[in-house]
Motif scaffolding. Structure first.
Motif, PDB file in Angstrom:
ATOM      1  N   TYR A 256       0.768  -1.297   0.298  1.00  8.84           N
ATOM      2  CA  TYR A 256      -0.028  -0.011   0.139  1.00  8.84           C
ATOM      3  C   TYR A 256       0.802   1.285   0.137  1.00  8.84           C
ATOM      4  O   TYR A 256       0.371   2.148  -0.633  1.00  8.84           O
ATOM      5  CB  TYR A 256      -1.042  -0.056   1.144  1.00  8.84           C
TER       6      TYR A 256
ATOM      7  N   LYS B 173       1.574   1.475  -3.681  1.00 10.60           N
ATOM      8  CA  LYS B 173       0.497   2.114  -4.371  1.00 10.60           C
ATOM      9  C   LYS B 173       0.248   3.531  -4.023  1.00 10.60           C
ATOM     10  O   LYS B 173      -0.239   4.104  -4.929  1.00 10.60           O
ATOM     11  CB  LYS B 173      -0.762   1.138  -3.863  1.00 10.60           C
TER      12      LYS B 173
ATOM     13  N   GLU C 226       0.351   6.363  -7.271  1.00 12.11           N
ATOM     14  CA  GLU C 226      -1.011   7.136  -7.452  1.00 12.11           C
ATOM     15  C   GLU C 226      -0.673   8.499  -7.356  1.00 12.11           C
ATOM     16  O   GLU C 226      -1.295   9.287  -8.153  1.00 12.11           O
ATOM     17  CB  GLU C 226      -2.172   6.719  -6.424  1.00 12.11           C
TER      18      GLU C 226
END
Length: 397
Positions: free
Chosen positions: A29, A32, A36
């Motif tokens: 995460y 991620k 992003e």
């Protein structure tokens, strides 16, 4: 425990790899999130992002962070509850919920976190409503309401369950609890033992469970009457950094100079900082430890007191100790040496503690361990009780 019981209990370690797997998922995460974020910055710089696109991208980042927070809660709280103690007591960054987490509390916190994540997902749908099918909006709303309902039911059920656990724990501990007598100003009973007072429930609960004789705060302490120390010393002590350093505070001075007031105020500050505190006079500590020794569980009693990062020992020196109490107080100081903090008040300088302990060797060993990592503060002031009498009319004439 039987051999079978020990073996079954040891199987809890099979869960440890699961939590390390969640740590790896936390890393995914993190990747991620920055992936992003990079795409968002790239689209903004190249002019391919309008306001809606930016808002949706930011919501995705928030969504990732909330899921990562949920993972932390499961990793830390779940490991602490179901595998083994992590041992963060006294750490300045210890989460407030960690000290009283259990499977019931964890389920409620997870449910509320899921509701938050669901809210972000639903908001993303509404922000991009023109590109979201009505079918998805309808079911997204229904699912979100289902999450809210389930969280509300869990929260409602957690109240009776927590109360039942507290009553069961109280009954169990009362069977072998040595209580500190009621404090001199009419305060409540301060009971022994790590979790009896539910210290993690909040600062007020910790303050109430500490057994202070009365509630005092540093703001009420009259520093203007002190000839020593300087006011900044009191301010520095008020940060209660000594707790995280596992250091002691020794407050010396004559009667009425504010030693107990300051000790209680520092204890209250420690409670507000998330630490468990237990207050008693030196005589009360001696009686408590003597009862524990007579019952053959002195070692367990000292270990049980480790759950309190701060113990306050008030009024050392007003009454001489008998040899047994003197030795027990030495054991208390020795056991907590470099392990947890003591706040001690005395009307006698440390060099005269042999008069209190009745034995120079015991007194010297106690002072050596107590003062090694300690703030030794001598309060030089006129007695506040005497100051109150100044100018008062003489009664009875």
């Amino acid at each position: 425990m039987t051999t079978l019981g020990c073996a079954l209990f040891a199987t809890r370690w099979l869960q440890a790899p699961l939590y390390f797997g969640l740590v790896a998922a936390q890393g995914v995460y993190v990747y991620k999130f920055f992936n992003e974020l990079w795409h968002l910055i790239h689209h903004v710089i190249t002019g391919h992002a309008d306001e809606t696109h930016v808002m949706l991208a930011v919501l995705k980042l928030v969504d990732v962070v909330m899921i990562a927070n949920l993972l932390i809660m499961v990793i830390v709280g779940g490991y602490e509850t179901f595998v083994s103690r992590i041992g963060l007591q006294g750490h300045r960054d210890q989460p407030e919920w960690l000290s009283h987490v259990n499977s019931n509390v964890l389920k409620v916190k997870l449910a509320t976190a899921i509701v938050g994540i669901s809210s972000v997902h639903l908001l993303q749908m509404f922000v991009d409503v023109h590109h979201t099918p009505r079918h998805d909006l309808l079911w997204g709303t229904v699912i979100h309401m289902a999450f809210i309902a389930s969280a509300a039911i869990l929260a409602y059920m957690s109240g009776p369950m927590a109360a039942h656990e507290a009553r069961a724990r109280t009954v169990k501990e009362d069977a072998h609890t040595v209580a500190i007598p009621a404090q001199r100003d009419g305060g409540g009973m301060a009971e022994e033992g790590g979790e009896a007072a539910e210290p993690g429930a909040g600062a007020e609960e910790r303050i109430e469970a500490a057994g202070f004789p009365a509630r005092k705060v540093l703001e009420m302490f009259d520093e203007g009457q002190l000839r020593a120390p300087e006011p900044h010393v009191i301010t520095r002590l008020g940060k209660v950094d000594f707790v995280t350093r596992k250091a002691n505070v020794v407050l010396l001075g004559g009667p009425g100079t504010g030693k107990t007031h300051l000790a209680v105020a520092l204890g209250v500050r420690a409670c507000q900082a998330g630490h468990q505190v237990l207050f008693a006079t030196a005589a009360e500590w001696g009686a408590r430890l003597a009862d524990a020794k007579a019952a053959g569980r002195l070692g367990k009693e000292l270990a049980r007191l480790d759950a309190y990062p701060v113990l306050v020992v008030d009024e050392v020196g007003y009454v001489p100790f008998d040899p047994q109490v003197a030795h027990l107080l030495f054991q208390l100081v020795s056991h907590r040496y470099e392990r947890a903090s003591l706040i001690v008040t005395s009307n006698r300088p440390l060099g005269r503690w042999d008069e209190v302990f009745g034995d120079s060797a015991t007194a010297s060993a106690t002072v050596d361990r107590l003062a090694h990592h300690a703030e030794v503060i001598t309060l030089d002031a006129d007695s506040y009780r005497t100051r109150r009498l100044e100018g008062a009319p003489v009664a009875g004439w």
